[in-house]
Design an enzyme around this catalytic site. Structure first.
Site, PDB file in Angstrom:
ATOM      1  N   SER A 179       0.833  -1.206   0.000  1.00 18.25           N
ATOM      2  CA  SER A 179       0.000   0.000   0.000  1.00 18.25           C
ATOM      3  C   SER A 179       0.867   1.256   0.000  1.00 18.25           C
ATOM      4  CB  SER A 179      -0.942   0.004   1.212  1.00 18.25           C
ATOM      5  OG  SER A 179      -0.219  -0.167   2.409  1.00 18.25           O
TER       6      SER A 179
ATOM      7  N   ASN B  15      -2.202  -2.466  13.360  1.00 17.15           N
ATOM      8  CA  ASN B  15      -3.665  -2.327  13.288  1.00 17.15           C
ATOM      9  C   ASN B  15      -4.165  -1.105  14.052  1.00 17.15           C
ATOM     10  OD1 ASN B  15      -3.435  -4.627  11.839  1.00 17.15           O
ATOM     11  ND2 ASN B  15      -4.345  -5.988  13.364  1.00 17.15           N
TER      12      ASN B  15
ATOM     13  N   TYR C  33      -9.539  -6.644  12.646  1.00 15.56           N
ATOM     14  CA  TYR C  33      -8.904  -6.095  11.446  1.00 15.56           C
ATOM     15  C   TYR C  33      -8.837  -7.139  10.343  1.00 15.56           C
ATOM     16  CZ  TYR C  33      -5.533  -4.259   8.165  1.00 15.56           C
ATOM     17  OH  TYR C  33      -4.941  -3.837   7.001  1.00 15.56           O
TER      18      TYR C  33
ATOM     19  N   ASN D  49     -18.047  27.092 -23.507  1.00 17.66           N
ATOM     20  CA  ASN D  49     -18.685  26.005 -22.755  1.00 17.66           C
ATOM     21  C   ASN D  49     -18.481  26.129 -21.242  1.00 17.66           C
ATOM     22  OD1 ASN D  49     -19.600  24.735 -25.085  1.00 17.66           O
ATOM     23  ND2 ASN D  49     -17.653  23.629 -25.346  1.00 17.66           N
TER      24      ASN D  49
ATOM     25  N   THR E  46     -41.222  25.302 -10.560  1.00 20.59           N
ATOM     26  CA  THR E  46     -41.551  23.964 -10.081  1.00 20.59           C
ATOM     27  C   THR E  46     -41.772  23.149 -11.333  1.00 20.59           C
ATOM     28  OG1 THR E  46     -43.940  24.323 -10.023  1.00 20.59           O
ATOM     29  CG2 THR E  46     -42.733  24.901  -8.021  1.00 20.59           C
ATOM     30  N   HIS E  47     -41.407  21.878 -11.282  1.00 23.68           N
ATOM     31  CA  HIS E  47     -41.466  21.010 -12.476  1.00 23.68           C
ATOM     32  C   HIS E  47     -40.668  21.614 -13.628  1.00 23.68           C
ATOM     33  CE1 HIS E  47     -44.877  19.003 -10.430  1.00 23.68           C
ATOM     34  NE2 HIS E  47     -45.190  20.242 -10.074  1.00 23.68           N
TER      35      HIS E  47
ATOM     36  N   SER F 220     -14.445  25.166 -28.042  1.00 23.64           N
ATOM     37  CA  SER F 220     -14.555  23.895 -28.749  1.00 23.64           C
ATOM     38  C   SER F 220     -13.479  23.848 -29.819  1.00 23.64           C
ATOM     39  CB  SER F 220     -15.932  23.789 -29.394  1.00 23.64           C
ATOM     40  OG  SER F 220     -15.899  22.874 -30.477  1.00 23.64           O
TER      41      SER F 220
ATOM     42  N   LYS G 263     -18.190  28.365 -29.866  1.00 26.86           N
ATOM     43  CA  LYS G 263     -18.586  27.797 -28.586  1.00 26.86           C
ATOM     44  C   LYS G 263     -17.857  28.409 -27.380  1.00 26.86           C
ATOM     45  CE  LYS G 263     -21.034  24.846 -27.711  1.00 26.86           C
ATOM     46  NZ  LYS G 263     -20.965  23.379 -27.864  1.00 26.86           N
TER      47      LYS G 263
ATOM     48  N   GLU H 290     -19.916  21.655 -15.480  1.00 28.10           N
ATOM     49  CA  GLU H 290     -20.241  20.287 -15.910  1.00 28.10           C
ATOM     50  C   GLU H 290     -19.376  19.275 -15.166  1.00 28.10           C
ATOM     51  OE1 GLU H 290     -21.014  19.975 -20.436  1.00 28.10           O
ATOM     52  OE2 GLU H 290     -19.867  21.817 -20.132  1.00 28.10           O
TER      53      GLU H 290
ATOM     54  N   LYS I 274      -8.387   3.423   1.532  1.00 25.64           N
ATOM     55  CA  LYS I 274      -7.623   4.664   1.399  1.00 25.64           C
ATOM     56  C   LYS I 274      -7.813   5.425   0.098  1.00 25.64           C
ATOM     57  CE  LYS I 274      -4.555   2.804   4.683  1.00 25.64           C
ATOM     58  NZ  LYS I 274      -5.587   1.717   4.793  1.00 25.64           N
TER      59      LYS I 274
HETATM   60  N1  ARG Z   1      -1.488  -1.274   5.065  1.00 30.76           N
HETATM   61  C1  ARG Z   1      -2.381  -1.743   6.076  1.00 30.76           C
HETATM   62  C2  ARG Z   1      -3.748  -1.081   5.932  1.00 30.76           C
HETATM   63  O1  ARG Z   1      -3.807  -0.129   5.244  1.00 30.76           O
HETATM   64  C3  ARG Z   1      -1.831  -1.398   7.413  1.00 30.76           C
HETATM   65  C4  ARG Z   1      -2.228  -2.337   8.510  1.00 30.76           C
HETATM   66  C5  ARG Z   1      -1.715  -3.693   8.218  1.00 30.76           C
HETATM   67  N2  ARG Z   1      -1.836  -4.552   9.312  1.00 30.76           N
HETATM   68  C6  ARG Z   1      -1.557  -5.826   9.199  1.00 30.76           C
HETATM   69  N3  ARG Z   1      -1.634  -6.571  10.243  1.00 30.76           N
HETATM   70  N4  ARG Z   1      -1.216  -6.370   8.048  1.00 30.76           N
HETATM   71  O2  ARG Z   1      -4.740  -1.512   6.449  1.00 30.76           O
END
Ligand code: ARG
Length: 472
Positions: free
Chosen positions: A28, A115, A322, A290, A160-161, A282, A288, A295, A330
């Site tokens: 990660s 954790n 966990y 825009n 309205t509508h 455009s 144009k 949007e 994330k």
């Molecule tokens: N990268 C993990 C997460 O985002 C961190 C916690 C990982 N904990 C573990 N026991 N593998 O959740």
């Protein structure tokens, strides 16, 4: 390339290295490096607490604190080498710390688990995200109220509508959007409150066997309280949902405003002229101009709503406590925070540059019998039952429609023919008459709208002040 598990901080029980796909799929660090400041703040609070509780020495604490400061600086400068084989932000920093300060680095993880560490990092991140979002929301509210003030006399058709219904003041319409953002502000404040609780010191899930002081780390990190149940502390991501939920509804509000900007800028409406600095052209049609930004704001609401569904689906059915699934919380969160902040910023910059075409709006406010209700109310005030008045004015509308004229063009005789309670003063019914008449609480009468604006400005000042104090 496959990596050697004996190099890993968790490698003790492994005799074989990781398959190359394992490291790639498991990591990660490519995205959670964004949490380095939160991670380092959490580690520093933990190290301070370990030393104060005599679990590590003061010398080790100082080595740890200095090492972490150096690492933070290195990351700030873009000089830190994030390694995929070190999986995540926690292991990258801890491994680097130990390389740098030796054995003391190995004591940092005493009475802690990744954790409770990631739960802490995420809460610090979401808290800051709520703060930044409320700041940006308050800015946009200020922009809307300033417009509501400068357009205090601009009359537009209320719909309205999506059919012209009754004339309203543009200021009233804009204040309706500000009211949505007031509720959004409350939602982010509530999200912040539920986020601002400390999971640190609950370990992997069962609590820790050292005589730690959770209150001390909570205090140092600015949390309001500690989360009492260790299993809940490491497995709860409701606060991530809280951010997404507030963000999704905010973006729904933004999409409604954007939709109106887009409509109003069409040649069909011609209610506003967009500033060139906030418009695009455009590549094929030379004429144009825009409304791309509005949007996109409308379109980006889709991803923020999608991210809300993502966190709900991610959490659904996860057993306690966990699970690695949580790592997937994330990227969508980062995406929503970035999207919301950028969108609020763009709207705050763009809205003050929109030119309202006051004449076109007023003309359109009067067209299509938009004052018909005022004729009916007129009769009702003379004692005619509202249903009868409605029918009489309905007949007048039909008559005007077939003759191609407006209600204002009817003579007193024609009015009287529809209902004999019509008198001379009925000929005065016009836009201003209609607006001023709606002076009951919450209505669009100019005085009512002006005092609503004053109330809104007062609330904005209070919110800004309360918020600044809270963040200190
Ligand atoms: N990268 C993990 C997460 O985002 C961190 C916690 C990982 N904990 C573990 N026991 N593998 O959740």
């Amino acid at each position: 390339m496959a990596s050697n598990n004996s190099d890993k901080l968790w490698g003790g029980r492994f005799s074989q290295g990781s398959h190359e796909l394992t490291d790639l799929y498991n990591e990660s660090i490519s995205f959670d490096q964004r949490l380095y400041k939160e991670d380092i703040a959490g580690s520093k609070a933990h190290a301070n607490m370990l030393a104060a509780s005599k679990i590590i020495s003061e010398e080790d604490r100082d080595l740890i604190l200095n090492g972490l400061t150096e690492i933070e600086h290195e990351i700030d400068e873009g000089e830190f080498d994030f390694r995929i084989d070190r999986e995540d932000i926690h292991l990258n920093i801890e491994a680097k710390l130990t390389e740098r300060i030796g054995e003391a680095g190995g004591r940092l993880h005493t009475g802690r688990s990744r954790n409770d560490q990631i739960a802490t990092d995420m809460r610090l991140f979401v808290r800051a995200a709520c703060d930044a979002t409320v700041d940006a929301l308050i800015d946009l509210r200020e922009v809307l109220l300033a417009l509501a003030e400068s357009e205090a006399e601009t009359i537009m058709p209320g719909y309205t509508h999506m059919q012209r219904a009754q004339p309203v003041l543009l200021s009233h319409h804009l204040q309706a959007y500000e009211s949505m953002l007031v509720r959004d502000t409350e939602r982010f404040e509530q999200a912040r409150n539920r986020t601002n609780r400390s999971p640190l010191g609950t370990g992997a899930l069962a609590g820790v066997s050292f005589d730690i002081d959770r209150e001390a780390t909570a205090r140092e990190l600015g949390f309001d309280e500690v989360i009492p149940n260790s299993i809940d502390a490491v497995s709860d991501r409701d606060f991530v949902y809280d951010y997404h939920s507030a963000a999704a509804l905010l973006m729904v509000h933004i999409s409604r405003l954007s939709e109106e900007i887009i409509l109003w800028a069409t040649s069909e409406f011609q209610f506003i002229t967009l500033d060139e600095r906030f418009s695009t052209g455009s590549s094929i049609m030379p004429q144009k101009k825009n409304p791309d930004l509005a949007e996109l704001a409308r379109g980006k609401s889709a991803r923020v709503i999608g991210n809300l569904v993502q966190i709900l689906t991610l959490l659904k059915s996860q057993p306690l406590a966990y699970n690695k699934d949580m790592q997937e919380d994330k990227e969508p969160l980062f995406d929503s925070v970035d999207t919301v902040l950028a969108t609020l910023q763009v709207l705050s910059a763009m809205l003050p540059t929109c030119q309202f075409n006051r004449e076109a709006m007023a003309l359109s406010a009067e067209a299509n019998f938009a004052l018909a209700t005022d004729y009916a109310d007129y009769l009702t005030k003379k004692g005619v039952p509202f249903r009868q008045a409605h029918a009489a004015v309905g007949a007048l509308v039909a008559q005007c429609e077939s003759q191609g004229i407006s209600l204002k063009e009817l003579t007193l005789d024609q009015l009287k023919a529809a209902h004999d309670e019509f008198d001379e003063d009925a000929l005065q019914i016009d836009l201003n008459y209609s607006l001023s008449a709606r002076n009951a609480s919450g209505g669009t009468a100019p005085d009512t709208v002006a005092s609503a604006l004053n109330e809104a400005k007062k609330r904005l000042r209070q919110d800004r002040q309360a918020w600044t104090t809270l963040q200190k």
